[in-house]
Scaffold this active site. Structure first.
Site, mmCIF file in Angstrom:
data_model
loop_
_atom_site.group_PDB
_atom_site.id
_atom_site.type_symbol
_atom_site.label_atom_id
_atom_site.label_comp_id
_atom_site.label_asym_id
_atom_site.label_seq_id
_atom_site.Cartn_x
_atom_site.Cartn_y
_atom_site.Cartn_z
ATOM 1 N N ASP A 16 0.847 -1.205 0.000
ATOM 2 C CA ASP A 16 0.000 0.000 0.000
ATOM 3 C C ASP A 16 0.876 1.246 0.000
ATOM 4 O O ASP A 16 0.568 2.257 -0.647
ATOM 5 C CB ASP A 16 -0.919 -0.002 1.242
ATOM 6 C CG ASP A 16 -2.197 0.795 1.040
ATOM 7 O OD1 ASP A 16 -2.289 1.540 0.051
ATOM 8 O OD2 ASP A 16 -3.113 0.678 1.874
ATOM 9 N N HIS A 209 -6.094 5.005 6.713
ATOM 10 C CA HIS A 209 -5.243 6.035 6.098
ATOM 11 C C HIS A 209 -5.370 7.286 6.970
ATOM 12 O O HIS A 209 -6.388 7.487 7.642
ATOM 13 C CB HIS A 209 -5.661 6.259 4.640
ATOM 14 C CG HIS A 209 -5.237 5.118 3.762
ATOM 15 N ND1 HIS A 209 -4.133 5.187 2.946
ATOM 16 C CD2 HIS A 209 -5.743 3.868 3.613
ATOM 17 C CE1 HIS A 209 -3.984 4.025 2.323
ATOM 18 N NE2 HIS A 209 -4.949 3.196 2.705
ATOM 19 N N CYS A 240 -3.779 5.477 -2.291
ATOM 20 C CA CYS A 240 -4.329 4.603 -3.314
ATOM 21 C C CYS A 240 -4.391 5.369 -4.627
ATOM 22 O O CYS A 240 -4.875 6.500 -4.658
ATOM 23 C CB CYS A 240 -5.723 4.118 -2.912
ATOM 24 S SG CYS A 240 -6.498 3.123 -4.192
ATOM 25 N N ASN A 249 -1.091 5.356 4.757
ATOM 26 C CA ASN A 249 -1.633 4.678 5.935
ATOM 27 C C ASN A 249 -1.052 5.321 7.174
ATOM 28 O O ASN A 249 -0.009 5.969 7.121
ATOM 29 C CB ASN A 249 -1.193 3.209 5.944
ATOM 30 C CG ASN A 249 -1.681 2.448 4.750
ATOM 31 O OD1 ASN A 249 -1.073 2.505 3.692
ATOM 32 N ND2 ASN A 249 -2.777 1.747 4.903
HETATM 33 P P1 HMG Z 1 -9.580 -4.836 -16.428
HETATM 34 O O1 HMG Z 1 -8.898 -3.951 -17.411
HETATM 35 O O2 HMG Z 1 -11.057 -4.698 -16.259
HETATM 36 O O3 HMG Z 1 -9.185 -6.382 -16.649
HETATM 37 O O4 HMG Z 1 -8.865 -4.580 -15.031
HETATM 38 P P2 HMG Z 1 -9.480 -7.392 -17.794
HETATM 39 O O5 HMG Z 1 -9.769 -8.701 -17.154
HETATM 40 O O6 HMG Z 1 -10.453 -6.821 -18.789
HETATM 41 O O7 HMG Z 1 -8.037 -7.517 -18.519
HETATM 42 C C1 HMG Z 1 -7.454 -6.426 -19.227
HETATM 43 C C2 HMG Z 1 -5.953 -6.616 -19.317
HETATM 44 O O8 HMG Z 1 -5.383 -6.653 -18.002
HETATM 45 C C3 HMG Z 1 -5.538 -7.910 -19.997
HETATM 46 O O9 HMG Z 1 -4.287 -7.656 -20.651
HETATM 47 C C4 HMG Z 1 -5.262 -8.836 -18.840
HETATM 48 O O10 HMG Z 1 -4.323 -9.840 -19.146
HETATM 49 C C5 HMG Z 1 -4.662 -7.875 -17.824
HETATM 50 P P3 HMG Z 1 -4.217 -7.284 -22.217
HETATM 51 O O11 HMG Z 1 -4.894 -8.440 -22.895
HETATM 52 O O12 HMG Z 1 -4.974 -5.985 -22.385
HETATM 53 O O13 HMG Z 1 -2.743 -7.179 -22.449
HETATM 54 N N1 HMG Z 1 -4.873 -8.318 -16.430
HETATM 55 C C6 HMG Z 1 -3.884 -8.588 -15.553
HETATM 56 N N2 HMG Z 1 -2.544 -8.492 -15.664
HETATM 57 C C7 HMG Z 1 -1.815 -8.834 -14.584
HETATM 58 N N3 HMG Z 1 -2.358 -9.245 -13.413
HETATM 59 C C8 HMG Z 1 -3.689 -9.348 -13.264
HETATM 60 C C9 HMG Z 1 -4.507 -9.010 -14.383
HETATM 61 N N4 HMG Z 1 -5.838 -8.997 -14.566
HETATM 62 C C10 HMG Z 1 -6.057 -8.587 -15.829
HETATM 63 N N5 HMG Z 1 -4.217 -9.743 -12.109
HETATM 64 C C11 HMG Z 1 -8.214 -5.272 -12.826
HETATM 65 C C12 HMG Z 1 -9.331 -5.234 -13.853
HETATM 66 C C13 HMG Z 1 -8.794 -5.726 -11.505
HETATM 67 C C14 HMG Z 1 -7.142 -6.251 -13.283
HETATM 68 C C15 HMG Z 1 -7.607 -3.852 -12.717
HETATM 69 O O14 HMG Z 1 -8.651 -2.945 -12.483
HETATM 70 C C16 HMG Z 1 -6.582 -3.742 -11.663
HETATM 71 O O15 HMG Z 1 -5.494 -4.314 -11.774
HETATM 72 N N6 HMG Z 1 -6.865 -2.981 -10.604
HETATM 73 C C17 HMG Z 1 -5.945 -2.860 -9.496
HETATM 74 C C18 HMG Z 1 -6.214 -1.653 -8.730
HETATM 75 C C19 HMG Z 1 -5.294 -1.617 -7.546
HETATM 76 O O16 HMG Z 1 -4.301 -2.320 -7.449
HETATM 77 N N7 HMG Z 1 -5.616 -0.708 -6.601
HETATM 78 C C20 HMG Z 1 -4.857 -0.547 -5.422
HETATM 79 C C21 HMG Z 1 -4.982 -1.689 -4.463
HETATM 80 S S1 HMG Z 1 -6.482 -1.628 -3.498
HETATM 81 C C22 HMG Z 1 -6.109 -0.543 -2.209
HETATM 82 O O17 HMG Z 1 -5.078 0.067 -2.206
HETATM 83 C C23 HMG Z 1 -7.086 -0.430 -1.089
HETATM 84 C C24 HMG Z 1 -6.632 -1.157 0.196
HETATM 85 O O18 HMG Z 1 -5.397 -0.665 0.643
HETATM 86 C C25 HMG Z 1 -7.681 -0.949 1.285
HETATM 87 C C26 HMG Z 1 -8.045 0.529 1.414
HETATM 88 O O19 HMG Z 1 -7.217 1.328 1.851
HETATM 89 O O20 HMG Z 1 -9.176 0.829 1.029
HETATM 90 C C27 HMG Z 1 -6.492 -2.658 -0.037
HETATM 91 MG MG MG Z 2 -5.121 1.123 1.760
#
Ligand code: HMG
Ligand code: MG
Length: 302
Positions: A16, A209, A240, A249
């Site tokens: 994070d 956070h 984020c 955080n």
């Molecule tokens: P999408 O574009 O809707 O995914 O993203 P898709 O299934 O349509 O796939 C599109 C492309 O992404 C494809 O590649 C897939 O292979 C690739 P292309 O054919 O275009 O070359 N892909 C991936 N590649 C690597 N690893 C994967 C993966 N999945 C698909 N796992 C998705 C949907 C969920 C993947 C995207 O929106 C995403 O990666 N989001 C991540 C957001 C994120 O990391 N946010 C921060 C973390 S959460 C947070 O910080 C909150 C927390 O701390 C708690 C809080 O504080 O609230 C936990």
């Molecule tokens: Mg967080």
């Protein structure tokens, strides 16, 4: 409910904390940070996330970081997995725990993981099944449990709804997150109470956070409810990418200072934790965000 005598801190700095960094942080630096954190006594470290590198480029070295860590017995290493593709990649790196992450707010769900809350749960269900079949513990993170950057205030009923969905697909523990740090103690208490309708006290944690400087107050009220697990980020790193304006955080050093000051055990060596915070802050070229870290560092003999 009495205040716990021992607290488990989950260090989320490498994930994070660093996910939002604009400058490249080499895998070797992330690995060194994990090593310093475990040397300071952290027993659970959120190392990285197996998300799309197009969405979060900083986490693209996930497998390299996981492979580079010298694991210590008794330390658990967790990673975020948003879908089966992420889980399959994560699994090869042998995490002890995976984290599926959903939001109590529809708008944030769309911005963060590009789908609705209901779709996210459908997407997580096979991930949870696969993880549990492989003996990997499943934690759930619930974002925006008090406020959302797009929808404003979030009612406890929506937190309860999400916690119920998480429970229904087999998630074993949930973190109640104040993603943008807007919560104040009574609101945080209500979000936690809403979660406790579906999860036992031993299966919930706080993830705060510190954008509005409320995280320690929110930690304290949750301690008073008996909650004994909290996420924190060394040097207060983070934010984020999909929650504009949200800062890091709560700093791990500040939480440890609070807990030790209350006579609550953590097993963490605060001095070594401050060193870890100093190491990453020096690399990033800015002062630590930890108030206690800074104060104690400045008191050290030169
Ligand atoms: P999408 O574009 O809707 O995914 O993203 P898709 O299934 O349509 O796939 C599109 C492309 O992404 C494809 O590649 C897939 O292979 C690739 P292309 O054919 O275009 O070359 N892909 C991936 N590649 C690597 N690893 C994967 C993966 N999945 C698909 N796992 C998705 C949907 C969920 C993947 C995207 O929106 C995403 O990666 N989001 C991540 C957001 C994120 O990391 N946010 C921060 C973390 S959460 C947070 O910080 C909150 C927390 O701390 C708690 C809080 O504080 O609230 C936990
Ligand atoms: Mg967080």
């Amino acid at each position: 409910m009495s205040i716990p005598t021992r607290v488990k801190l989950v260090e989320v700095g490498p994930r994070d904390g660093l996910q939002n960094e604009k400058q490249a942080v080499p895998a070797a630096v992330k690995i060194e940070l994990v090593h310093r954190l475990q040397a300071a006594g952290l027993k659970e470290i959120e190392v990285t996330s197996f998300v799309s590198p197009k969405w979060v480029p900083q986490m693209a070295d996930n497998a390299e970081v996981m492979a580079g860590i010298t694991r210590l017995p008794g330390v658990r290493y967790s990673v975020l997995t948003p879908n089966l593709q992420g889980f399959e990649a994560a699994r090869l790196t042998k995490p002890d725990e995976i984290v599926v992450f959903a939001s109590a707010s529809e708008a944030f769900s769309q911005k963060n993981i590009n789908c609705s809350i209901a779709e996210s749960i459908e997407r997580f269900a096979p991930v949870v099944d696969a993880a549990r079949a492989a003996g990997i513990y499943v934690r759930g993170a619930m974002s925006c449990t008090v406020g959302c950057p797009y929808e404003g205030e979030i009612a406890p009923a929506r937190v309860s709804y999400l916690a119920g969905l998480m429970r229904s697909i087999g998630v074993q523990h949930v973190g109640v997150a104040d993603t943008i740090g807007v919560g104040t103690p009574l609101k945080m208490q209500r979000a936690m109470e809403a979660t406790l309708r579906h999860f036992d006290l031993d299966d919930v944690s706080g993830h705060f956070h510190d954008t509005y400087g409320q995280a320690l107050a929110n930690t304290l009220i949750c301690l008073q409810m008996g909650v004994w697990q909290f996420d924190a980020s060394v040097a207060g790193l983070g934010g984020c990418p999909y929650a504009k304006g949200a800062t890091g955080n709560v700093a791990s050093e500040d939480v440890v200072y609070l807990l030790h000051g209350m006579g609550i055990e953590t097993g963490i060596d605060l001095d070594k934790l401050i060193d870890a915070g100093q190491f990453i802050s020096d690399f990033l070229g800015r002062p630590t965000n930890s108030r206690a870290g800074k104060a104690l560092f400045n008191k050290r003999p030169v």
